[in-house]
Scaffold this motif. Sequence first.
Motif, short mmCIF file in Angstrom:
data_model
loop_
_atom_site.label_atom_id
_atom_site.label_comp_id
_atom_site.label_asym_id
_atom_site.label_seq_id
_atom_site.Cartn_x
_atom_site.Cartn_y
_atom_site.Cartn_z
N ARG A 34 162.51 3.64 113.62
CA ARG A 34 161.48 2.60 113.62
C ARG A 34 161.05 2.30 112.19
N LEU A 35 160.63 1.05 112.00
CA LEU A 35 160.06 0.62 110.73
C LEU A 35 158.55 0.55 110.90
N PHE A 36 157.82 1.27 110.07
CA PHE A 36 156.36 1.24 110.06
C PHE A 36 155.94 0.44 108.83
N ARG A 37 155.26 -0.68 109.06
CA ARG A 37 154.83 -1.57 107.97
C ARG A 37 153.30 -1.68 108.03
N TRP A 38 152.65 -1.37 106.91
CA TRP A 38 151.19 -1.42 106.86
C TRP A 38 150.74 -2.78 106.33
N GLU A 39 149.99 -3.46 107.18
CA GLU A 39 149.36 -4.74 106.82
C GLU A 39 147.95 -4.68 107.38
N GLU A 96 144.68 -2.24 108.56
CA GLU A 96 144.27 -0.88 108.93
C GLU A 96 145.33 -0.10 109.70
N SER A 97 146.07 -0.75 110.60
CA SER A 97 147.05 -0.02 111.40
C SER A 97 148.45 -0.58 111.15
N PRO A 98 149.46 0.28 111.31
CA PRO A 98 150.82 -0.18 111.01
C PRO A 98 151.40 -1.05 112.13
N LEU A 99 152.26 -1.96 111.73
CA LEU A 99 153.08 -2.70 112.67
C LEU A 99 154.35 -1.87 112.84
N VAL A 100 154.81 -1.72 114.07
CA VAL A 100 155.96 -0.87 114.35
C VAL A 100 157.07 -1.72 114.96
N GLU A 101 158.27 -1.57 114.39
CA GLU A 101 159.43 -2.34 114.85
C GLU A 101 160.60 -1.38 115.01
N THR A 102 161.31 -1.47 116.14
CA THR A 102 162.50 -0.65 116.35
C THR A 102 163.68 -1.30 115.63
N SER A 147 162.49 10.99 108.04
CA SER A 147 162.68 9.66 107.47
C SER A 147 163.89 9.62 106.55
N PRO A 148 164.68 8.54 106.63
CA PRO A 148 165.80 8.38 105.69
C PRO A 148 165.33 7.85 104.33
N ASP A 149 164.07 7.45 104.22
CA ASP A 149 163.54 6.89 102.97
C ASP A 149 162.84 7.96 102.16
N PRO A 150 163.18 8.09 100.88
CA PRO A 150 162.48 9.05 100.03
C PRO A 150 161.00 8.64 99.93
N PHE A 151 160.13 9.64 99.80
CA PHE A 151 158.70 9.37 99.69
C PHE A 151 158.40 8.59 98.41
N ARG A 152 157.62 7.52 98.58
CA ARG A 152 157.17 6.73 97.43
C ARG A 152 155.67 6.51 97.57
N GLU A 153 154.94 6.87 96.57
CA GLU A 153 153.49 6.68 96.55
C GLU A 153 153.17 5.19 96.68
N GLY A 154 152.29 4.85 97.60
CA GLY A 154 151.84 3.47 97.75
C GLY A 154 152.81 2.57 98.50
N ALA A 155 153.86 3.14 99.11
CA ALA A 155 154.83 2.32 99.85
C ALA A 155 154.14 1.67 101.05
N LEU A 156 154.44 0.39 101.31
CA LEU A 156 153.84 -0.33 102.41
C LEU A 156 154.71 -0.34 103.66
N GLU A 157 155.92 0.22 103.56
CA GLU A 157 156.75 0.35 104.75
C GLU A 157 157.67 1.55 104.60
N VAL A 158 158.01 2.12 105.76
CA VAL A 158 158.91 3.28 105.78
C VAL A 158 159.66 3.28 107.10
N ARG A 159 160.93 3.67 107.04
CA ARG A 159 161.73 3.86 108.25
C ARG A 159 161.59 5.33 108.65
N SER A 160 161.45 5.57 109.96
CA SER A 160 161.21 6.95 110.38
C SER A 160 161.60 7.18 111.83
#
Length: 149
Positions: free
Chosen positions: A29-34, A36-42, A124-137
């Motif tokens: 899933r892709l978690f995108r913060w826009e 207060e709460s994340p939008l979640v997309e498969t 997560s396949p994405d390395p941790f990045r401070e302040g990232a607005l989206e992450v796959r997990s």
Amino acid sequence: MRFLGAILLILLPACEAPVAEHREEVPLRLFRWEGESPLVETLPAEPLRVEVRLYRAGRELSAHLRALGGLEAEGDLALVLEEGGRAVAEAFGEGRTVRGRAAFLRAAGRARGPVCAFWLVSLSPDPFREGALEVRSYEASGRLCEEER
């Protein structure tokens, strides 16, 4: 001699049938913060296969959590064994899936009554990045209980 005993404790439950088991495929899933709460997309990707098994031999019990497949990912795994609302064993660790190799976690303890295993996978396949607005997990959790004894 201690080393041999530790190896046997890990291998013997694998020879016995589990008293309870759970399997599921967890989508990426892709978690995108826009806000207060994340939008979640498969996302269209190979799912992560999660297996949880609970073993018992008398008062001795163990739970095994295994995550395999999906994209190469890393993150956290957790197992808590509980009897009547009281934790009897806990295991927390970092896990990593690599092509053909599973992330694995084991918790072991002793209990007389029925036990439930609470489990969590957050990889997560994405390395941790401070302040990232989206992450796959790959995110999943659940509860697996043995039958009333």
